[in-house]
Each structure stands twice: as structure tokens, then as C-alpha cells.
Scaffold this motif. Structure first.
Motif, PDB file in Angstrom:
ATOM      1  N   ILE A  81      10.336 -10.708 -30.555  1.00 33.66           N
ATOM      2  CA  ILE A  81      11.804 -10.741 -30.277  1.00 33.66           C
ATOM      3  C   ILE A  81      12.746 -10.348 -31.754  1.00 33.66           C
ATOM      4  N   GLU A  82      12.304 -10.582 -32.900  1.00 33.35           N
ATOM      5  CA  GLU A  82      12.917 -10.256 -33.915  1.00 33.35           C
ATOM      6  C   GLU A  82      12.928  -8.708 -34.004  1.00 33.35           C
ATOM      7  N   ARG A  83      11.892  -8.004 -33.701  1.00 31.72           N
ATOM      8  CA  ARG A  83      12.030  -6.545 -33.325  1.00 31.72           C
ATOM      9  C   ARG A  83      13.201  -5.922 -32.396  1.00 31.72           C
ATOM     10  N   ARG A  84      13.048  -6.613 -31.204  1.00 32.05           N
ATOM     11  CA  ARG A  84      13.946  -6.402 -30.365  1.00 32.05           C
ATOM     12  C   ARG A  84      15.563  -6.755 -30.849  1.00 32.05           C
ATOM     13  N   VAL A  95      15.644 -16.122 -35.628  1.00 32.52           N
ATOM     14  CA  VAL A  95      14.879 -16.108 -34.638  1.00 32.52           C
ATOM     15  C   VAL A  95      13.774 -17.050 -35.076  1.00 32.52           C
ATOM     16  N   GLN A  96      13.576 -18.285 -34.822  1.00 32.24           N
ATOM     17  CA  GLN A  96      12.630 -19.120 -35.153  1.00 32.24           C
ATOM     18  C   GLN A  96      12.304 -20.110 -33.987  1.00 32.24           C
ATOM     19  N   THR A  97      11.012 -20.719 -34.139  1.00 33.75           N
ATOM     20  CA  THR A  97      10.594 -21.764 -33.336  1.00 33.75           C
ATOM     21  C   THR A  97      11.150 -23.054 -33.384  1.00 33.75           C
ATOM     22  N   GLN A  98      11.291 -23.689 -32.419  1.00 35.63           N
ATOM     23  CA  GLN A  98      11.936 -25.212 -32.467  1.00 35.63           C
ATOM     24  C   GLN A  98      10.657 -26.171 -31.540  1.00 35.63           C
TER      25      GLN A  98
END
Length: 590
Positions: A81-84, A95-98
Motif C-alpha cells: 500500500i505504501e508503494r501505491r 500507512v500502519q497497522t492497527q
């Protein structure tokens, strides 16, 4: 030679304070000039201050594959997702997990919200496509009708083993030779390792046998040639849009990054293998060869497809013996094929541990039974961000005003030094934050503003430590000039220890936290370092110069260094010079 006067410090301690002041003045002028030269005269604001979009995604596993929602797979999804998001030209997005199954994507204002939702909410598309041609990423002139020479780039020196090499050493081709290469690659069946008679034919059987009207091969080839020649992979917008809307069974063009900032563009045939055909992939260290490699295992259906394509590619010359690993329209690797492969393969080349594991994660992601559902999309308006920023600035102004009032009431004229030092520290902080925005993507969010407010107290504390040391020396009966020098070593030690503790706390907080708290930690650490710089290069030299003035040196009542106000009594100072009694001394009294 005359002996040094009593009360003066040894030579070299307070001499040449102008050097330190000149050094910090040059640094301030250079940084300020760089800020105006770059055109970024204000710090970049984060999503909570500038507004933007916050998207919450929830991971869903396929039936029977519930264990796929794990930490490793979620981290891989974050990388994708960061690449996108970066492809959209956003460098401040978070962009991070929660929790265990959620991913939070924060995108600042100025990004197309609809496009962002489409990019971050869909499953990654991974394909293996044969390479037809490759050249450097800059746009070339339109190919001419009269070709000259061969179009094949020079072979890479990297590949070795079964399937070898990264896209690290990609040569360029001229516009004239490129035209013939594309035409031959698109028209001729033999050099096009797609398993079909023409590049426009599908890699998978169609539902019906009814012929459909398609562009002529010459027209399709010419259009793709022009698209390939005009493509500028140095432009992030073109890199993002180049592969959109292209079906897997169609040839396409794509970009790939060989090294940071170095791009190549590829002409690719229809997809022969899809990401779901990969059973497993990982970066491992080959003990025998002493190098990092990426190993791939395919499913039963994927093995047959991969065996077919590698059998054809291994008979071609470079670059048409390569297959491109394409993720979301971008070439992440383009290794050469040396022999026919089936159930498993390896990619070797100029890998280190990080790059091998990253590529393994990307390949594995194509086989993950994961999809993401958009749980919520929250829009933070600029008005709300302005209110938060205004509230933060008001809080900072109130805190600064209270510190200044305290300094003026308690230290009087000496408060001028503290106020000037606070001004220098504030200027350096502002300029550096403005420069860090375009340099490293630093964005000032609300926690970062809180860190700057906390730093006001830390900076003022350093001045207070030094001033109190000077006043203690004056209470001991010394004049201001030697008091300034004698107080400095002890104050310096205390200031360094205090700032080290603050910086260590900020560094630990920055490492172990995620999201916006990092902004607080970063700002706190930055201002702590600047506090040391200001105290050493500005506060101490200024005090040395002011000690030579009559107003401060003679201890004026408004200077804040008046010996009477500090409780210095002349008899106490004279009592130190004891003299022998005039008469006999009683032994008991002795």
C-alpha cells in the motif's frame, strides 16, 4: 612581564567570543537563505493540521485460510500500500497497522480521494510478463522508419544460475534501433514468448469462439511503439498511470527502478503467470555461494505455466530471455532465464538481505489469500486543522509569554540574554523544519507542535542553570567577568547531562512508537540538540561580552547581578583576609 590581575581567569577561557557568534550567525544566514531559495518558507503540515483523508481497511481471509491474517502478511500488505500511495505523489502519507487485522492509511490534503481509495482498497496485482524490449527511463524521439543496427541491449553481467539477476544493469537503446525492435517483437510470433500467435491474443481461453474486431497488428504495434517511446519514467504521474486499464492478456509498457532515482522502461508481452500461481517465495542466504537469493515455489497449475514460458525464454537473446515481475504495473525485478524451470526457481544477483527479503515478500503477496474491505473513510477538513493549529500556537504563545515574564521579573536585565537565546532557537527550529519538509518529508502535526511547546521549558531551563551558577559565583565574592568563566564548566556539565536525558527519551520514543507520536519525539529531539548549539555558540559568548560592559560588570541594580540584591556583604569578603592578632593569644581561645 606583569602578573595577571587578581580575579581574571587564565587566558583562552573567555577570549574571542566573536568567533562562536560569527559561526552561529553564518549558520542562521545560510539556513534562512536556503529556505527562501528552495521556496519552502513554511513547514509542511500533517493531515491533522492541513486536512486530508483517513482510510481504515480491514483484512479478510478466504474461507479456510483464516491464519493468513497474521503479522507477516499484514506488514507485507502495508509495504504494498505504501508503494501505491507513493505512486500518487504523496510522501507524507502514513500507512500502519492497527490491531491484528486493520490498516490505517492517512493521506494529506491535495490527493485525489477517489483515486486513493481505489489504490489502497484493492488487492495487489502481480504478474510475470516476458520482456520484449528495455531502455532507459527518459522519453525518446519517435522511432524512425529506417532502422539501423540491432535493437538488443547489451547483456547484463549480473545473471548467473538458473534464473538470475535483478534489473540493476539496464542499458539503453537508440530511438532508431528501438523502432525495429518493437516492431519485430510485436509482429513476429517466435521472439514473443507468450505462447500465442500474436501479442493481442489472450493467454487464457475466451468464453466464446466468436471472432471480435481488434486493431490490426500494424496499428497496435505503432500505438505501443509511440507509447513506449514517449513514456517518461522519471515522472511519478506517468509511472502511476502507465499500466492502468491494461488487461493481463495484452502487451503493455511499464517502469522499473534499478537504483534509487534510476529508472528503466520496459515493453512487456501478455502475462503468462499470475501472482496466485506462486505458492511460496522467500529471500534466503545460499551458504555454498555466499550470496542472498530469492526462491520461488509454484502451484501445480503455476508450474506448468512457468515451465512453458521459461522453456521459450531460455532460447531467446537478451533482453527477450527475461521475464518481468510486475506488481501493480511496476517492474520490481526482471531476471534472465538460463534454462527451463518448472515447480521451483531462484533469482540471484546483486541482492543484500533486505532487498532479497523484500522481493520475496512481494512475490509471496501474490499468493496471499487476503483481501481488504474499506471500513471507514474520514475526511479531516482544513478548517478543523486550522483550528487545531491555532489552538496549539495560542498555547505555545501563552507558555512563551509566561516564561518571558518570569525571566524579566526574576533576572531583570539578564533576561535579555535568555530572550535573545530563545529567539535564536525559535528561528533555527522554524527554518530547519521548513527545510526538512521537502528534504525528508517531515510534516508538522499537532503532537509535533506539542513537542515544540515542551522544548520552550527545556531551553529556558538551560539558561537558568547557567545564570544561577554565575550568581552563585558572585555570592562567593567574585566580580562578573571571572564569575562568568568559573560558572561555565559546572553549568555546561549540568546542561549536557540534562539535554542528553531529554534527547535519549525522545530517541527511544521515536523508535518504539508509530504514527503521529513520532512527530512529538522528532521535534523534541531536534529542539534539544538546538538547545545545546544555542547555549554553546550564543548564550555563553553573549554573556562573556556583556560582562565587559559597565552596566552588567559593575552590577547595576537592574542588571539582575547586583551584589547587594544577591546578598553579598562586603565584610564577608574582607573576613577572608585574616591577620595575626597583635597581642598574646590565650591557648584556650586558640
Amino acid at each position: 612581564m606583569a602578573a595577571p590581575k587578581k580575579g581574571r581567569r587564565p587566558a583562552g577561557g573567555q577570549s574571542r567570543p566573536g568567533r562562536a557568534l560569527a559561526l552561529i550567525l553564518i549558520a542562521m544566514v545560510a539556513l534562512t537563505g536556503g529556505m527562501f531559495w528552495s521556496g519552502h518558507t513554511t513547514p509542511r503540515l500533517g493531515i491533522d493540521l492541513a486536512g486530508g483523508t483517513s482510510i481504515t481497511l480491514k483484512a479478510k481471509a478466504e474461507p479456510g485460510q483464516e491464519s493468513a491474517v497474521n503479522e507477516t502478511n499484514m506488514n507485507t500488505a502495508v509495504d504494498i500500500i505504501e508503494r501505491r500511495v507513493n505512486g500518487l505523489g504523496v510522501s507524507e502519507a502514513e500507512v500502519q497497522t492497527q490491531g491484528r487485522e486493520n490498516i490505517i492509511v492517512n493521506i494529506p490534503r491535495g490527493t485525489n480521494e477517489k483515486q486513493a481509495r481505489e489504490q489502497v482498497g484493492t488487492t495487489a496485482q502481480l504478474y510475470f510478463r516476458p520482456v520484449l524490449a528495455v531502455t532507459n527511463g527518459a522519453p525518446q524521439a519517435a522511432p524512425t522508419a529506417t532502422p539501423s543496427g540491432s535493437a538488443s541491449p547489451k547483456p547484463s553481467a549480473t545473471p548467473s544460475g538458473a534464473t538470475a539477476g535483478e534489473k540493476s544493469a539496464t542499458p539503453s537503446a537508440t530511438a532508431s534501433t528501438q523502432g525495429r525492435a518493437l516492431t519485430e517483437a510485436l509482429k513476429a510470433p517466435s521472439p514473443t514468448p507468450t505462447g500465442s500467435a500474436s501479442p493481442s491474443s489472450s493467454a487464457t481461453p475466451k468464453a466464446t469462439g466468436t471472432p471480435q474486431a481488434t486493431p490490426t497488428p500494424d496499428a497496435a504495434s505503432a500505438a505501443l511503439e509511440q507509447k513506449f517511446a514517449a513514456l517518461n519514467c522519471l515522472d511519478p504521474k506517468q509511472r502511476t498511470a502507465v499500466g492502468q486499464g491494461v488487461k493481463p492478456d495484452q502487451p503493455t509498457v511499464a517502469c522499473g527502478e534499478d537504483a534509487p532515482g534510476v529508472w528503466s522502461k520496459y515493453l512487456l508481452g501478455p502475462a503468462e503467470v499470475e501472482g496466485r500461481d506462486v505458492d511460496d517465495a522467500k529471500g534466503v542466504f545460499d551458504q555454498q555461494r555466499g550470496m542472498w537469493i530469492v526462491t520461488m515455489d509454484f502451484t501445480d497449475g503455476g508450474s506448468k505455466k512457468f515451465q512453458s514460458i521459461t522453456g521459450k525464454l531460455s532460447q531467446q537473446a537478451d533482453p527477450q530471455n527475461r521475464f518481468a515481475i510486475v506488481l501493480d504495473g511496476e517492474v520490481v525485478s526482471a531476471p534472465s532465464v538460463r534454462q527451463t524451470l518448472s515447480a521451483s526457481a531462484e533469482i540471484s544477483g546483486s541482492f543484500n538481505q533486505q532487498s532479497a527479503q523484500d522481493l520475496g515478500n512481494i512475490l509471496s503477496y501474490g499468493a496471499l489469500p487476503l483481501s481488504f474491505q474499506t471500513q471507514s473513510v474520514d475526511t479531516v477538513t482544513a478548517a478543523l486543522g486550522d483550528e487545531q493549529l491555532e489552538a496549539g500556537l495560542i498555547a505555545g504563545a501563552i507558555g512563551l509569554a509566561l516564561v518571558v515574564i518570569y525571566l524579566v521579573v526574576y533576572y531583570r536585565g539578564l533576561s535579555l540574554v535568555a530572550i535573545l537565546s530563545l529567539g535564536v532557537s525559535a528561528l533555527l527550529t522554524y527554518v530547519i523544519m521548513s527545510l526538512l519538509g521537502p528534504a525528508i518529508g517531515f510534516a508538522l502535526n499537532l503532537p509535533a507542535v506539542c513537542g515544540a511547546i515542551v522544548a520552550i521549558g527545556i531551553t529556558a531551563d538551560s539558561f537558568i542553570v547557567y545564570f544561577e551558577r554565575i550568581r552563585d559565583e558572585i555570592r562567593d565574592g567574585r566580580t562578573l567577568r571571572p564569575a562568568v568563566e568559573r560558572a561555565w564548566p559546572r553549568a555546561r556539565r549540568t546542561i549536557l547531562v540534562s539535554d542528553f536525558v531529554s534527547f535519549l527519551a525522545a530517541a527511544v520514543l521515536f523508535v518504539v512508537t508509530v504514527g503521529k507520536v513520532k512527530g512529538f519525539a522528532f521535534t523534541l529531539g531536534l529542539t534539544t540538540l538546538l538547545d545545546v548549539v544555542v547555549v554553546f555558540l550564543f548564550t555563553k559568548p553573549i554573556m562573556t561580552l556583556l560582562a565587559r560592559t559597565k552596566f552588567f560588570g559593575d552590577g547595576h541594580s537592574l542588571s539582575g547581578l547586583d551584589p547587594k540584591t544577591l546578598g553579598v556583604k562586603p565584610p564577608l569578603r574582607r573576613s577572608r583576609r585574616t591577620t595575626a592578632p597583635a597581642g598574646p593569644v590565650d591557648p584556650k581561645e586558640a
